[in-house]
Design a protein around this motif. Structure first.
Motif, PDB file in Angstrom:
ATOM      1  N   HIS A   1       5.722   1.416 -13.220  1.00  0.00           N
ATOM      2  CA  HIS A   1       6.981   0.725 -13.010  1.00  0.00           C
ATOM      3  C   HIS A   1       8.145   1.713 -12.935  1.00  0.00           C
ATOM      4  O   HIS A   1       9.018   1.591 -12.068  1.00  0.00           O
ATOM      5  CB  HIS A   1       7.225  -0.283 -14.138  1.00  0.00           C
ATOM      6  N   GLU A   2       8.167   2.692 -13.824  1.00  0.00           N
ATOM      7  CA  GLU A   2       9.244   3.680 -13.815  1.00  0.00           C
ATOM      8  C   GLU A   2       9.245   4.472 -12.511  1.00  0.00           C
ATOM      9  O   GLU A   2      10.308   4.759 -11.943  1.00  0.00           O
ATOM     10  CB  GLU A   2       9.091   4.620 -15.008  1.00  0.00           C
ATOM     11  N   MET A   3       8.069   4.825 -12.016  1.00  0.00           N
ATOM     12  CA  MET A   3       7.980   5.543 -10.744  1.00  0.00           C
ATOM     13  C   MET A   3       8.464   4.677  -9.595  1.00  0.00           C
ATOM     14  O   MET A   3       9.134   5.145  -8.673  1.00  0.00           O
ATOM     15  CB  MET A   3       6.532   5.978 -10.486  1.00  0.00           C
ATOM     16  N   LYS A   4       8.102   3.399  -9.672  1.00  0.00           N
ATOM     17  CA  LYS A   4       8.522   2.468  -8.623  1.00  0.00           C
ATOM     18  C   LYS A   4      10.038   2.308  -8.606  1.00  0.00           C
ATOM     19  O   LYS A   4      10.680   2.325  -7.552  1.00  0.00           O
ATOM     20  CB  LYS A   4       7.831   1.122  -8.835  1.00  0.00           C
ATOM     21  N   VAL A   5      10.651   2.172  -9.794  1.00  0.00           N
ATOM     22  CA  VAL A   5      12.102   2.044  -9.890  1.00  0.00           C
ATOM     23  C   VAL A   5      12.788   3.295  -9.359  1.00  0.00           C
ATOM     24  O   VAL A   5      13.780   3.224  -8.617  1.00  0.00           O
ATOM     25  CB  VAL A   5      12.534   1.774 -11.350  1.00  0.00           C
ATOM     26  N   GLU A   6      12.240   4.448  -9.700  1.00  0.00           N
ATOM     27  CA  GLU A   6      12.809   5.706  -9.201  1.00  0.00           C
ATOM     28  C   GLU A   6      12.724   5.792  -7.686  1.00  0.00           C
ATOM     29  O   GLU A   6      13.620   6.332  -7.025  1.00  0.00           O
ATOM     30  CB  GLU A   6      12.073   6.879  -9.855  1.00  0.00           C
ATOM     31  N   ARG A   7      11.627   5.227  -7.132  1.00  0.00           N
ATOM     32  CA  ARG A   7      11.408   5.326  -5.683  1.00  0.00           C
ATOM     33  C   ARG A   7      12.242   4.332  -4.899  1.00  0.00           C
ATOM     34  O   ARG A   7      12.822   4.675  -3.868  1.00  0.00           O
ATOM     35  CB  ARG A   7       9.910   5.100  -5.394  1.00  0.00           C
ATOM     36  N   VAL A   8      12.316   3.076  -5.350  1.00  0.00           N
ATOM     37  CA  VAL A   8      12.989   2.036  -4.560  1.00  0.00           C
ATOM     38  C   VAL A   8      14.252   1.505  -5.204  1.00  0.00           C
ATOM     39  O   VAL A   8      14.972   0.707  -4.620  1.00  0.00           O
ATOM     40  CB  VAL A   8      12.037   0.861  -4.256  1.00  0.00           C
ATOM     41  N   GLY A   9      14.509   1.907  -6.453  1.00  0.00           N
ATOM     42  CA  GLY A   9      15.776   1.548  -7.081  1.00  0.00           C
ATOM     43  C   GLY A   9      15.790   0.234  -7.827  1.00  0.00           C
ATOM     44  O   GLY A   9      16.822  -0.226  -8.278  1.00  0.00           O
ATOM     45  N   LYS A  10      14.630  -0.419  -7.996  1.00  0.00           N
ATOM     46  CA  LYS A  10      14.602  -1.671  -8.778  1.00  0.00           C
ATOM     47  C   LYS A  10      13.181  -1.963  -9.227  1.00  0.00           C
ATOM     48  O   LYS A  10      12.236  -1.391  -8.726  1.00  0.00           O
ATOM     49  CB  LYS A  10      15.140  -2.843  -7.970  1.00  0.00           C
TER      50      LYS A  10
ATOM     51  N   SER B   1       0.819  -1.211   0.000  1.00  0.00           N
ATOM     52  CA  SER B   1       0.000   0.000   0.000  1.00  0.00           C
ATOM     53  C   SER B   1       0.851   1.258   0.000  1.00  0.00           C
ATOM     54  O   SER B   1       0.446   2.295  -0.526  1.00  0.00           O
ATOM     55  CB  SER B   1      -0.941   0.008   1.214  1.00  0.00           C
ATOM     56  N   ASP B   2       2.043   1.186   0.592  1.00  0.00           N
ATOM     57  CA  ASP B   2       2.935   2.350   0.579  1.00  0.00           C
ATOM     58  C   ASP B   2       3.261   2.742  -0.858  1.00  0.00           C
ATOM     59  O   ASP B   2       3.342   3.929  -1.190  1.00  0.00           O
ATOM     60  CB  ASP B   2       4.236   2.046   1.327  1.00  0.00           C
ATOM     61  N   GLY B   3       3.462   1.740  -1.701  1.00  0.00           N
ATOM     62  CA  GLY B   3       3.756   2.007  -3.102  1.00  0.00           C
ATOM     63  C   GLY B   3       2.600   2.667  -3.811  1.00  0.00           C
ATOM     64  O   GLY B   3       2.787   3.566  -4.637  1.00  0.00           O
ATOM     65  N   LEU B   4       1.376   2.258  -3.487  1.00  0.00           N
ATOM     66  CA  LEU B   4       0.197   2.864  -4.112  1.00  0.00           C
ATOM     67  C   LEU B   4       0.083   4.338  -3.748  1.00  0.00           C
ATOM     68  O   LEU B   4      -0.313   5.162  -4.570  1.00  0.00           O
ATOM     69  CB  LEU B   4      -1.078   2.127  -3.675  1.00  0.00           C
ATOM     70  N   GLY B   5       0.444   4.668  -2.514  1.00  0.00           N
ATOM     71  CA  GLY B   5       0.315   6.042  -2.065  1.00  0.00           C
ATOM     72  C   GLY B   5       1.427   6.953  -2.539  1.00  0.00           C
ATOM     73  O   GLY B   5       1.303   8.168  -2.467  1.00  0.00           O
ATOM     74  N   ALA B   6       2.516   6.369  -3.040  1.00  0.00           N
ATOM     75  CA  ALA B   6       3.676   7.174  -3.411  1.00  0.00           C
ATOM     76  C   ALA B   6       3.803   7.381  -4.910  1.00  0.00           C
ATOM     77  O   ALA B   6       4.732   8.037  -5.360  1.00  0.00           O
ATOM     78  CB  ALA B   6       4.952   6.508  -2.877  1.00  0.00           C
ATOM     79  N   THR B   7       2.899   6.806  -5.689  1.00  0.00           N
ATOM     80  CA  THR B   7       3.004   6.902  -7.142  1.00  0.00           C
ATOM     81  C   THR B   7       1.681   7.387  -7.729  1.00  0.00           C
ATOM     82  O   THR B   7       0.751   7.729  -7.017  1.00  0.00           O
ATOM     83  CB  THR B   7       3.362   5.542  -7.760  1.00  0.00           C
ATOM     84  N   MET B   8       1.608   7.394  -9.038  1.00  0.00           N
ATOM     85  CA  MET B   8       0.379   7.728  -9.746  1.00  0.00           C
ATOM     86  C   MET B   8      -0.741   6.797  -9.283  1.00  0.00           C
ATOM     87  O   MET B   8      -0.560   5.582  -9.240  1.00  0.00           O
ATOM     88  CB  MET B   8       0.631   7.540 -11.247  1.00  0.00           C
ATOM     89  N   PRO B   9      -1.887   7.334  -8.922  1.00  0.00           N
ATOM     90  CA  PRO B   9      -2.977   6.485  -8.431  1.00  0.00           C
ATOM     91  C   PRO B   9      -3.459   5.473  -9.470  1.00  0.00           C
ATOM     92  O   PRO B   9      -3.307   5.677 -10.674  1.00  0.00           O
ATOM     93  CB  PRO B   9      -4.086   7.487  -8.104  1.00  0.00           C
ATOM     94  N   MET B  10      -4.035   4.400  -8.982  1.00  0.00           N
ATOM     95  CA  MET B  10      -4.516   3.355  -9.873  1.00  0.00           C
ATOM     96  C   MET B  10      -5.760   3.811 -10.646  1.00  0.00           C
ATOM     97  O   MET B  10      -5.983   3.414 -11.781  1.00  0.00           O
ATOM     98  CB  MET B  10      -4.838   2.110  -9.043  1.00  0.00           C
ATOM     99  N   TYR B  11      -6.572   4.640 -10.005  1.00  0.00           N
ATOM    100  CA  TYR B  11      -7.776   5.174 -10.626  1.00  0.00           C
ATOM    101  C   TYR B  11      -7.808   6.691 -10.424  1.00  0.00           C
ATOM    102  O   TYR B  11      -7.118   7.226  -9.565  1.00  0.00           O
ATOM    103  CB  TYR B  11      -9.037   4.580  -9.988  1.00  0.00           C
ATOM    104  N   ARG B  12      -8.659   7.368 -11.197  1.00  0.00           N
ATOM    105  CA  ARG B  12      -8.890   8.786 -10.956  1.00  0.00           C
ATOM    106  C   ARG B  12     -10.402   9.037 -11.015  1.00  0.00           C
ATOM    107  O   ARG B  12     -11.134   8.350 -11.727  1.00  0.00           O
ATOM    108  CB  ARG B  12      -8.147   9.656 -11.965  1.00  0.00           C
ATOM    109  N   SER B  13     -10.830  10.032 -10.275  1.00  0.00           N
ATOM    110  CA  SER B  13     -12.250  10.380 -10.246  1.00  0.00           C
ATOM    111  C   SER B  13     -12.583  11.347 -11.369  1.00  0.00           C
ATOM    112  O   SER B  13     -11.783  12.216 -11.708  1.00  0.00           O
ATOM    113  CB  SER B  13     -12.609  11.027  -8.914  1.00  0.00           C
TER     114      SER B  13
END
Length: 363
Positions: free
Chosen positions: A354-363, A132-144
């Motif tokens: 994925h790119e946001m995740k790699v930038e955040r955690v390095g892999k 869930s930390d990853g969901l909150g730190a990147t582009m949301p899965m959905y938008r209103s």
């Protein structure tokens, strides 16, 4: 050389798709073992990450027989372990791709798999891990998006946020159960369960796998209109193509609960609109708008609605606007520098996550 742990490879492959699937003391693998055979796990891990691929491409990558690859990938897609869509080559020509934990494996299995023995493990994983930390730190899965452009000041709605344009863009529709409501079974939630709308290739996948039923564009619109009446929110897949259109409620939707928990920094991307008081004199202080907001954004002070300056938690859904019968409230498009343009389609969104995740955690 020791035996290769295919479930570890599977978990690592899932972690390489979209927002990730971080390891948590092996709990995630216990849930995966309920869904994937060892051969399934190996096949998933052997796929080209974040790309749709034909059996021929899979076979070329892994040095296996193309006929075996065709049968295996189709079988896994029929069990909703991977995604399948038709190519332009013919009716029975498919390409396949890995899909993430969510939106993907959880929704596919929740809609089509009567065996829910995997749920305790996946529920524990989702609640205890850093997923869930990853969901909150990147582009949301959905938008209103607003129910109607008339809710917005000057009818200023971006084309990919206009639900009528979104519906018109698609030819095929299906509806499935809302997996959040179905799995959580909140006794206080009285909203209907069959409200999850899927479009085009994804709709074909759902119907052919008996995970949902085909509906018309008008029927899809009716589901959304009924949601406006009973307090649901329109959320669409975070892509311009809007493959999935959810009619969500804050009492049952996991994504809306996450929105409340993680409204910064990703909160600015949950929508391109925010509530505004456009006519304070019209406000009669009834409080219906505040009661309709699932995120406690609004309040009534001294007989008038109070909209906080920082709009903390506002998703721009328009629930409050619908309840305001005096015209005091409307949605307003955010300043141009804050507007959010989503990726073209869900596969592009997977790559962006994925790119946001790699930038955040390095892999």
């Amino acid at each position: 050389m020791g035996k290769v742990n295919q479930y570890k490879r599977l978990a690592e492959a899932l972690d390489n798709v979209s927002t990730g699937f971080p390891s948590f003391f092996g709990i995630e693998r216990l849930g995966l073992k309920k869904l994937f055979s060892e051969e399934d796990a190996k096949t998933f891990a052997d796929m080209i990450p974040r790309e749709c691929q034909t059996p021929a491409q899979f076979a070329a990558k892994n040095g296996c027989d193309e006929k075996w690859a065709s049968e295996k990938l189709y079988d896994m897609s029929k069990r909703a372990l991977i995604y399948r869509r038709r190519t332009t080559e013919g009716e029975e020509c498919y390409e396949y791709c890995q899909f993430p934990f969510a939106f993907g494996l959880i929704e596919f299995q929740g809609a089509g798999n009567p065996d829910k023995s995997y749920l305790p493990f996946m529920g524990a994983y989702a609640g205890l891990s850093k997923y869930s930390d990853g969901l909150g730190a990147t582009m949301p899965m959905y938008r209103s998006v607003p129910f109607r452009k008339e809710m917005v000041v000057d009818n200023k709605v971006l084309p990919y946020d206009d639900i009528e344009e979104v519906l018109a863009r698609h030819d095929r529709f299906a509806v499935s159960v809302c997996v959040c409501r179905d799995m959580h079974d909140n006794k206080e939630c009285n909203h209907p369960k069959e409200t999850c709308i899927i479009t085009d290739d994804m709709a074909d996948f759902y119907v052919e796998n008996e995970m949902g039923r085909a509906i018309t564009r008008d029927e899809a619109r009716e589901i959304l209109v009924s949601g406006e009446e009973d307090g649901r929110v329109i959320q669409i897949t975070n892509s311009k193509n809007a493959e999935n259109i959810c009619s969500c409620c804050s009492c049952g939707c996991a994504m809306l609960k996450i929105a409340g928990r993680f409204s910064r920094p990703a909160g600015k991307q949950w929508g391109n609109y925010h509530v505004a008081c456009v006519d304070e004199e019209a406000c009669v202080g009834c409080g219906k708008c505040a009661g309709a907001c699932g995120f406690n954004v609004l309040s009534v002070e001294d007989g008038k609605v109070k909209v906080p300056e920082d709009l903390f938690g506002c998703m721009g859904c328009g629930r409050c606007v619908f309840e305001c019968k005096t015209g005091a409230l409307k949605l307003k498009q955010k300043p141009e520098e804050e507007l959010y343009e989503p990726p073209e389609d869900l596969i592009a969104a997977h790559n962006a996550w994925h790119e946001m995740k790699v930038e955040r955690v390095g892999k």
